[in-house]
Enzyme design. Structure first.
Site, PDB file in Angstrom:
ATOM      1  N   SER A 183       0.701  -1.242  -0.058  1.00 38.02           N
ATOM      2  CA  SER A 183      -0.043  -0.144   0.101  1.00 38.02           C
ATOM      3  C   SER A 183       0.771   1.287   0.087  1.00 38.02           C
ATOM      4  O   SER A 183       0.413   2.357  -0.609  1.00 38.02           O
ATOM      5  CB  SER A 183      -0.801   0.192   1.085  1.00 38.02           C
ATOM      6  OG  SER A 183      -0.280  -0.067   2.518  1.00 38.02           O
ATOM      7  N   HIS A 211      -5.415  -2.955  -2.677  1.00 41.12           N
ATOM      8  CA  HIS A 211      -5.112  -2.348  -3.809  1.00 41.12           C
ATOM      9  C   HIS A 211      -5.033  -2.924  -5.234  1.00 41.12           C
ATOM     10  O   HIS A 211      -4.483  -2.311  -6.063  1.00 41.12           O
ATOM     11  CB  HIS A 211      -3.816  -1.451  -3.622  1.00 41.12           C
ATOM     12  CG  HIS A 211      -3.840  -0.540  -2.450  1.00 41.12           C
ATOM     13  ND1 HIS A 211      -4.169   0.633  -2.487  1.00 41.12           N
ATOM     14  CD2 HIS A 211      -3.326  -0.814  -1.030  1.00 41.12           C
ATOM     15  CE1 HIS A 211      -4.243   1.241  -1.339  1.00 41.12           C
ATOM     16  NE2 HIS A 211      -3.752   0.434  -0.388  1.00 41.12           N
ATOM     17  N   LYS A 241     -11.573   0.706  -1.666  1.00 41.45           N
ATOM     18  CA  LYS A 241     -10.618   1.424  -2.613  1.00 41.45           C
ATOM     19  C   LYS A 241     -11.134   1.642  -4.154  1.00 41.45           C
ATOM     20  O   LYS A 241     -12.103   2.359  -4.409  1.00 41.45           O
ATOM     21  CB  LYS A 241      -9.266   0.643  -2.682  1.00 41.45           C
ATOM     22  CG  LYS A 241      -8.719   1.378  -1.163  1.00 41.45           C
ATOM     23  CD  LYS A 241      -7.681   0.385  -0.531  1.00 41.45           C
ATOM     24  CE  LYS A 241      -7.438   1.139   0.999  1.00 41.45           C
ATOM     25  NZ  LYS A 241      -6.692   0.113   1.839  1.00 41.45           N
TER      26      LYS A 241
HETATM   27  C1  LIG Z   1      -6.631  -0.084   3.279  1.00 41.35           C
HETATM   28  C2  LIG Z   1      -6.123  -1.343   3.537  1.00 41.35           C
HETATM   29  C3  LIG Z   1      -6.894  -2.148   4.384  1.00 41.35           C
HETATM   30  C4  LIG Z   1      -8.001  -1.921   5.120  1.00 41.35           C
HETATM   31  O1  LIG Z   1      -9.212  -1.778   4.500  1.00 41.35           O
HETATM   32  P1  LIG Z   1     -10.461  -0.998   5.153  1.00 41.35           P
HETATM   33  O2  LIG Z   1     -11.491  -1.448   4.269  1.00 41.35           O
HETATM   34  O3  LIG Z   1     -10.174   0.494   4.657  1.00 41.35           O
HETATM   35  O4  LIG Z   1     -10.380  -1.114   6.458  1.00 41.35           O
HETATM   36  C5  LIG Z   1      -6.085  -3.192   4.500  1.00 41.35           C
HETATM   37  N1  LIG Z   1      -5.268  -3.994   3.795  1.00 41.35           N
HETATM   38  C6  LIG Z   1      -4.655  -2.850   2.846  1.00 41.35           C
HETATM   39  C7  LIG Z   1      -3.472  -3.400   2.398  1.00 41.35           C
HETATM   40  C8  LIG Z   1      -4.981  -1.619   2.641  1.00 41.35           C
HETATM   41  O5  LIG Z   1      -4.423  -1.056   2.147  1.00 41.35           O
END
Ligand SMILES: *Cc1c(COP(=O)(O)O)cnc(C)c1O
Length: 385
Positions: A183, A211, A241
């Protein structure tokens, strides 16, 4: 007594302030396209994970509105009680189809998914192996599950293999976790090879593809980068996302999903997602399936930026520019904001000490002119680093 609490908070804040590590909220109004309004100014945002700009898509918004009209704004209880409105089933079927699994389980968020899945599968006497740059919630789940945790060097299959060879025999079960797309670095895990290594050592691999879904592998995620699907038995991710809404998921075989639904504590003891969120994700996944070329656009934009700024070819729609110290990174972010661009400065502890960075994210609706103008501003920053 109460004074000691206030003193504690003040002391902590002062220390963070001194290291330039205190974080504060800034009101941000996100509009269609990549527009964000901050402090009354309109900026082009390169700081959202809404890679396909689906959070503002009229069809997605319409689906959410209709769900509210029909089912109300909240789900009223845990899914295992009365919170399991019929939209969940539809969403889980779409996710399973997208990921090529028997079934899927939708959680309140990606963070909640990881905190629920890992302790449901391993515990004391078991081993969890995690990439050192894994997302914070994977590492938090490692603590929560009470298994022994070993950290392997970033994307280093040799190190992972050595740890397995040395330690696997001492534990009943073993699980390997990694981000599919990292991320804060934007690089990819060697998912297919890691899956083989895991299988050879009777270890269960879970990829966190927060992602990847929607943008890589034709929208199917990081397990679908090669002709053959990588044999990852636990594909986890988020709907917050590229899917544009909110919620987390696990895609896996039927018995694993059945077990998760009856044992994952963040699933059992937390209220089901609001109907509108679920309906929005269904509509978003339908759009991705209907317009497969659209899913590839964020990568096209990221490549354009990297070529223009003289940065290495990107592996995902996340492009980091490591600046080093927080002060320098904050100054660069401020300079870009003055020029009309929103680019977040990412600081420790989100990233390791000494690697504070600008993090650029690219979305389908970014204008090429904006990308090229940003690249010109970024070039000199790169030369200083
Ligand atoms: C954003 C993210 C999460 C968390 O997901 P949410 O739905 O925002 O709680 C988990 N793992 C990774 C790699 C992320 O980038």
């Amino acid at each position: 007594m109460v004074q000691s609490l206030v003193d504690f908070a003040r002391g902590k804040l002062a220390a963070l302030e001194q290291q330039q590590l205190r974080r504060v909220l800034v009101d941000t109004e996100r509009l269609e396209g990549a527009v964000a309004i901050r402090n009354g100014r309109q900026l082009v945002s390169f700081a959202c994970n809404d890679y396909l700009n689906l959070s503002q898509h009229p069809v997605v918004k319409q689906a959410a509105s209709e769900a509210i009209e029909r089912y109300g704004v909240g789900s009223g209880a845990s899914r295992l009680v009365t919170g399991n409105h019929p939209l969940f089933r539809e969403l889980e079927m779409r996710l399973a189809a997208l990921k090529g699994t028997d079934d899927a389980c939708v959680f309140g968020s990606g963070y909640l998914a990881n905190l629920g899945i890992i302790p449901a599968l391993i515990g004391p006497g078991d081993l969890l192996l995690a990439d050192e740059l894994s997302h914070a919630c994977l590492l938090a789940a490692g603590t929560l599950c009470k298994a022994d945790v070993m950290i392997f060097r970033h994307n280093d299959l040799g190190h992972l293999s050595a740890l397995l060879q040395e330690n696997r025999g001492d534990y009943l079960r073993a699980m390997i976790v990694t981000d599919g797309v990292f991320s804060m670095d934007g690089d990819l895990a060697p998912v297919a090879d890691m899956a083989d290594l895991a299988a050879a050592n009777d270890a269960w691999l879970m990829t966190d593809d927060a992602h990847g879904i929607g943008v890589l592998g034709g929208g199917r995620g990081s397990s679908f980068m090669d002709d053959e699907k990588a044999a990852v038995p636990l594909q986890m991710g988020t709907l917050s996302k590229a899917i544009g809404g909110y919620g987390g998921y696990l895609c896996a075989s039927q018995s694993v999903i059945d077990l998760i639904r009856t044992r994952a504590r963040t699933f059992i003891y937390s209220t089901g997602l609001p109907p509108a969120s679920v309906a929005a994700s269904i509509a978003a996944l339908d759009l991705i399936a209907e317009y497969p070329d659209y899913a590839g656009l964020p990568m096209v934009k990221a490549r354009l930026f990297c070529a223009a700024a003289g940065l290495p070819e990107p592996e995902s729609c996340i492009v980091p520019l490591v600046m080093g110290e927080p002060a320098r990174t904050l100054a660069a972010s401020k300079m870009l904001e003055d020029e009309g661009f929103l680019v977040t400065a990412i600081r420790p502890p989100t990233v390791p000490d000494g690697t504070a960075r600008l993090r650029f994210t690219f979305t389908a609706m970014h204008e090429n002119d904006d990308i090229l103008r940003l690249a010109e501003l970024v070039k000199p920053l790169k030369q200083e680093s």
